[in-house]
Design a protein around this motif. Sequence first.
Motif, PDB file in Angstrom:
ATOM      1  N   VAL A  83      -4.049  -6.269  -5.287  1.00  0.00           N
ATOM      2  CA  VAL A  83      -4.491  -4.880  -5.161  1.00  0.00           C
ATOM      3  C   VAL A  83      -3.385  -4.068  -4.518  1.00  0.00           C
ATOM      4  CG1 VAL A  83      -6.193  -3.339  -4.148  1.00  0.00           C
ATOM      5  CG2 VAL A  83      -6.882  -5.604  -4.920  1.00  0.00           C
ATOM      6  N   MET A 115       0.802  -1.185   0.000  1.00  0.00           N
ATOM      7  CA  MET A 115       0.000   0.000   0.000  1.00  0.00           C
ATOM      8  C   MET A 115       0.851   1.258   0.000  1.00  0.00           C
ATOM      9  SD  MET A 115      -3.250  -0.620   2.275  1.00  0.00           S
ATOM     10  CE  MET A 115      -4.203  -2.089   2.170  1.00  0.00           C
ATOM     11  N   ARG A 171     -10.754   0.525   4.306  1.00  0.00           N
ATOM     12  CA  ARG A 171      -9.898  -0.465   3.653  1.00  0.00           C
ATOM     13  C   ARG A 171     -10.553  -1.844   3.648  1.00  0.00           C
ATOM     14  NH1 ARG A 171      -4.998  -2.185   6.825  1.00  0.00           N
ATOM     15  NH2 ARG A 171      -6.592  -3.575   7.562  1.00  0.00           N
ATOM     16  N   ASP A 172     -11.138  -2.231   4.791  1.00  0.00           N
ATOM     17  CA  ASP A 172     -11.804  -3.534   4.861  1.00  0.00           C
ATOM     18  C   ASP A 172     -13.004  -3.604   3.937  1.00  0.00           C
ATOM     19  OD1 ASP A 172      -9.951  -4.422   6.686  1.00  0.00           O
ATOM     20  OD2 ASP A 172     -11.203  -3.981   8.442  1.00  0.00           O
ATOM     21  N   VAL A 187     -13.501  -5.091  -4.352  1.00  0.00           N
ATOM     22  CA  VAL A 187     -12.545  -5.956  -5.069  1.00  0.00           C
ATOM     23  C   VAL A 187     -13.168  -7.305  -5.434  1.00  0.00           C
ATOM     24  CG1 VAL A 187     -10.324  -7.124  -4.912  1.00  0.00           C
ATOM     25  CG2 VAL A 187     -10.548  -4.769  -4.115  1.00  0.00           C
ATOM     26  N   MET A 233      -3.205  -0.291  -3.042  1.00  0.00           N
ATOM     27  CA  MET A 233      -4.099   0.827  -2.737  1.00  0.00           C
ATOM     28  C   MET A 233      -3.319   1.970  -2.111  1.00  0.00           C
ATOM     29  SD  MET A 233      -7.682   1.035  -0.641  1.00  0.00           S
ATOM     30  CE  MET A 233      -7.043   0.594   0.934  1.00  0.00           C
ATOM     31  N   ARG A 249     -11.731  -4.081   0.442  1.00  0.00           N
ATOM     32  CA  ARG A 249     -11.167  -5.434   0.281  1.00  0.00           C
ATOM     33  C   ARG A 249     -12.260  -6.498   0.248  1.00  0.00           C
ATOM     34  NH1 ARG A 249      -9.190  -8.776   4.294  1.00  0.00           N
ATOM     35  NH2 ARG A 249      -9.462  -7.081   5.766  1.00  0.00           N
ATOM     36  N   THR A 250     -13.345  -6.307   1.010  1.00  0.00           N
ATOM     37  CA  THR A 250     -14.376  -7.344   1.097  1.00  0.00           C
ATOM     38  C   THR A 250     -15.584  -7.098   0.201  1.00  0.00           C
ATOM     39  OG1 THR A 250     -15.417  -6.223   2.977  1.00  0.00           O
ATOM     40  CG2 THR A 250     -13.752  -7.919   3.463  1.00  0.00           C
ATOM     41  N   GLU A 307      -7.750 -14.627  -8.616  1.00  0.00           N
ATOM     42  CA  GLU A 307      -6.944 -13.732  -7.799  1.00  0.00           C
ATOM     43  C   GLU A 307      -6.854 -12.373  -8.477  1.00  0.00           C
ATOM     44  OE1 GLU A 307      -3.022 -14.868  -6.765  1.00  0.00           O
ATOM     45  OE2 GLU A 307      -3.648 -16.713  -5.784  1.00  0.00           O
TER      46      GLU A 307
END
Length: 186
Positions: A174, A1, A152-153, A160, A176, A156-157, A171
């Motif tokens: 990432v 990151m 961020r979570d 993405v 960020m 990501r969840t 896959e």
Amino acid sequence: MTTRHGAARLNRTLLAVFGLALIAVGGYALAAHFGRLGWVGPRSGLIPDARPPGWMLWAIAGVGCLVALGCVWWAIAQLPRKSRTVRWRARARDSADTVALDTAVACAPVSTDIESYDGVRSAAARLSGPGSGPGLHLVVTAAPDADVTALRDRIRTHAVPRLRQALELEELPVEMELRLARERSR
């Protein structure tokens, strides 16, 4: 990151060295012109009472051409690059079908999705790499009072996995970059 600032740092360093060299040469020429150098007369030539050999003139011209080509190369390197269209397989591996998908088209929904999250001011997404294994680069600008961990979570969840599903990828690496805006949200 983290962001990659190596090229920008090298660019600034080379420009600073080149600028300091030009200032030094200009100062030296001004000092010689105004007679501040005791060993150089203000009216004397660059090469006193002699004509340089022919090879020296060609060498000077060659070095000048190399410097000019370097300057053109540097100027071209500063131009922004547009990402090329990446091809992703929309069928099974043994199928010959492929779908040409522009990276801007694929990234627009992700950017829009992330911009709808609480505390996000702007988002930009870019895919790079081969179609068989692209990488996602995100630049997200958030309000200073935003919960960075939750943001961020959520990316990501939620964002993405949706892009990964749309591109039919197992896959998706990432990278960020999260920037905080200067003023508070209204």
